[in-house]
Write a protein that holds these residues in place. Structure first.
Motif, PDB file in Angstrom:
ATOM      1  N   GLU A  49      68.094 -37.059  31.220  1.00 15.86           N
ATOM      2  CA  GLU A  49      66.718 -37.464  31.561  1.00 15.86           C
ATOM      3  C   GLU A  49      65.924 -36.267  32.088  1.00 15.86           C
ATOM      4  O   GLU A  49      64.780 -36.031  31.664  1.00 15.86           O
ATOM      5  N   ASP A  61      58.463 -41.326  32.970  1.00 12.95           N
ATOM      6  CA  ASP A  61      59.834 -41.843  32.847  1.00 12.95           C
ATOM      7  C   ASP A  61      60.345 -41.639  31.430  1.00 12.95           C
ATOM      8  O   ASP A  61      59.624 -41.888  30.464  1.00 12.95           O
ATOM      9  N   LEU A  63      63.082 -43.023  28.755  1.00 11.67           N
ATOM     10  CA  LEU A  63      63.961 -44.165  28.471  1.00 11.67           C
ATOM     11  C   LEU A  63      64.645 -43.923  27.130  1.00 11.67           C
ATOM     12  O   LEU A  63      63.981 -43.640  26.139  1.00 11.67           O
ATOM     13  N   GLN A 216      52.598 -43.922  33.779  1.00 10.24           N
ATOM     14  CA  GLN A 216      52.265 -45.116  34.565  1.00 10.24           C
ATOM     15  C   GLN A 216      51.260 -46.013  33.845  1.00 10.24           C
ATOM     16  O   GLN A 216      51.381 -47.238  33.881  1.00 10.24           O
ATOM     17  N   LEU A 219      53.086 -47.932  31.245  1.00 10.82           N
ATOM     18  CA  LEU A 219      53.970 -48.935  31.857  1.00 10.82           C
ATOM     19  C   LEU A 219      53.163 -50.144  32.316  1.00 10.82           C
ATOM     20  O   LEU A 219      53.613 -51.297  32.178  1.00 10.82           O
ATOM     21  N   GLU A 223      53.672 -53.947  31.100  1.00  9.82           N
ATOM     22  CA  GLU A 223      53.959 -55.002  32.064  1.00  9.82           C
ATOM     23  C   GLU A 223      53.053 -56.212  31.851  1.00  9.82           C
ATOM     24  O   GLU A 223      53.471 -57.354  32.013  1.00  9.82           O
ATOM     25  N   TRP A 234      60.635 -52.049  28.272  1.00 10.54           N
ATOM     26  CA  TRP A 234      60.623 -50.907  29.193  1.00 10.54           C
ATOM     27  C   TRP A 234      60.942 -51.329  30.627  1.00 10.54           C
ATOM     28  O   TRP A 234      61.616 -50.605  31.346  1.00 10.54           O
ATOM     29  N   ARG A 237      64.638 -51.613  31.277  1.00 11.82           N
ATOM     30  CA  ARG A 237      65.412 -50.366  31.212  1.00 11.82           C
ATOM     31  C   ARG A 237      65.168 -49.430  32.386  1.00 11.82           C
ATOM     32  O   ARG A 237      65.873 -48.447  32.545  1.00 11.82           O
ATOM     33  N   ARG A 238      64.162 -49.726  33.187  1.00 14.39           N
ATOM     34  CA  ARG A 238      63.911 -48.847  34.331  1.00 14.39           C
ATOM     35  C   ARG A 238      64.739 -49.364  35.501  1.00 14.39           C
ATOM     36  O   ARG A 238      64.258 -50.018  36.387  1.00 14.39           O
ATOM     37  N   ASP A 239      66.022 -49.048  35.461  1.00 16.59           N
ATOM     38  CA  ASP A 239      66.982 -49.600  36.407  1.00 16.59           C
ATOM     39  C   ASP A 239      67.835 -48.451  36.912  1.00 16.59           C
ATOM     40  O   ASP A 239      68.016 -47.455  36.213  1.00 16.59           O
ATOM     41  N   LYS A 245      70.263 -49.435  32.081  1.00 16.88           N
ATOM     42  CA  LYS A 245      69.321 -48.516  31.433  1.00 16.88           C
ATOM     43  C   LYS A 245      69.474 -48.539  29.920  1.00 16.88           C
ATOM     44  O   LYS A 245      68.550 -48.215  29.192  1.00 16.88           O
TER      45      LYS A 245
END
Ligand SMILES: *Cc1c(COP(=O)(O)O)cnc(C)c1O
Length: 395
Positions: A49, A61, A63, A216, A219, A223, A234, A237-239, A245
């Motif tokens: 990453e 981010d 992913l 952002q 994202l 959302e 997404w 996966r942001r974990d 992930k």
């Protein structure tokens, strides 16, 4: 000609993906996998990453998906396009059209700008379409940086400027699958909202990984988007947990390979990597210029500044069969080339020149192609290899 069972010596792989794998990547991948709770796996993922963010010049981010580039394309579509919203896809050739068809197959609606053969993205047309979208139904512009089928690289800063000039809030999504690790790219300076990449081109990895970098703003759009999705989502996966992930088992050995490949790139130095690709592409372009004097071959890309540093599409004329040429080059001279995709089938052959490659390797490949051209009786003027040598000897 039937393929011989064993390849003597090295075969030079000059497809524009998959590309040659460095020994360091092969060795890294030949290790045993680790269990999912092993901290070494978390460290490898964190390294990948961080390396991808550094390569993309972004704080966004990253992913990763166990998927090819088409998987990452799908992730973009299902996360960003809410029902009724549109994607504007500027014409670049086969790859922009493939992304457009995939978007439509998923129920998305697409506005295209025309593709002019041999030309980069028509930024004026993009600006005009955005200006005319008064209800702002276009959610995002999906742009292909280097269209691998046509060997044309578009100017992303000019495209960004066109979006800004129209005063349109569309997200800027860029496919760098074929240009990442080959030419400079700065996601944050470009103000790109999403970037799409894959493993098997400039990153010198086998096929099997796709990834996105998402800022952002993108994202937030995802959302708020009710489009059903699970694997590609997404948010999911942001974990912090590696297992989550990847929405299941991570592609552990590919990640080992990516860690090694990124290390190779940063040890060489980004500027050196880009300079090496410029040199190799220059040699290929010099050779094509030489061959073109025979009148049967030429650059598909009509704008010299837009000729890709990753892949060169060579247009053929007058009854030249690119498929026969490819077979001869591969089976007789151990040089693997690619053919024409979509509307360019039978009209071009393509020489990939990205990744784990140097000037002498590309001279070998060009010599193999030139021998095949001669054997096929295709006129090539005084030849291309001397031109490539001349180019390289100039420094
Ligand atoms: C190769 C490529 C893709 C598709 O990648 P796959 O891994 O083949 O699905 C998408 N965009 C560009 C520009 C490419 O070169």
């Amino acid at each position: 000609m039937s393929p011989s069972p064993r390849i003597p010596g090295h075969r030079l792989l000059h497809s524009p993906g998959p590309t040659r794998l460095p020994d360091e990547v092969l060795h890294a991948m030949s290790r045993q996998p680790v269990d999912l709770a092993d901290a070494r796996l978390d460290a490898t993922i964190a390294d990948c990453e961080a390396g991808l963010k550094r390569l993309l010049h972004t704080q966004a981010d990253v992913l990763m998906y166990t998927a090819n580039g088409h998987g990452a394309w799908e992730a973009v579509v299902v996360n960003l396009l809410a029902p009724g919203r549109r994607a504007l896809i500027p014409g670049t050739g086969h790859f922009s059209e493939s992304w457009a068809l995939q978007t439509e197959a998923l129920g998305g609606s697409v506005v295209r700008t025309p593709w002019h053969e041999g030309q980069p993205i028509d930024t004026q047309a993009v600006e005009q379409v955005l200006r005319e979208d008064r209800q702002q139904r276009i959610a995002a512009v999906f742009a292909v940086h280097t269209d691998t089928a046509s060997g044309v690289t578009s100017d992303l800063a000019a495209l960004r400027a066109a979006i800004d000039a129209a005063g349109h809030p569309a997200l800027f999504v860029v496919d760098v699958v074929a240009s990442l690790g080959v030419v400079p790219f700065d996601m944050d300076a470009l103000r790109a909202d999403v970037v799409v990449g894959a493993s098997q081109k400039g990153l010198m990895l086998p096929p099997g990984m796709g990834f996105v970098a998402v800022n952002q703003a993108a994202l937030a759009v995802a959302e708020a988007n009710p489009t059903p999705r699970f694997y590609w989502d997404w948010g999911r996966r942001r974990d912090a947990l590696s297992y989550r992930k990847f929405c299941g088992t991570p592609p552990i050995n590919l990640l080992f390979g990516m860690q090694a490949a990124l290390q190779l790139i940063f040890h060489e130095g980004l500027d050196a990597v880009f300079a090496r690709h410029r040199q190799v592409a220059g040699a290929v372009h010099a050779a094509v210029q030489g061959w073109s004097e025979g009148g049967a071959l030429g650059f598909f890309c009509q704008v010299p500044a837009c000729r890709s540093h990753s892949v060169t599409a060579v247009a053929v004329r007058g009854g030249v069969d690119p498929e026969a040429l490819r077979t001869m080059a591969r089976e007789r001279f151990q040089v693997s080339l690619s053919g024409g995709l979509g509307p360019l089938a039978g009209r071009v052959f393509r020489i990939g020149h990205m990744g784990d490659i140097n000037a002498t390797m590309v001279l070998g490949a060009l010599a193999g192609v030139e021998a095949a051209l001669r054997l096929q009786g295709i006129p090539i003027g005084q030849g291309g290899v001397p031109r490539a040598l001349e180019f390289l000897a100039r420094g």
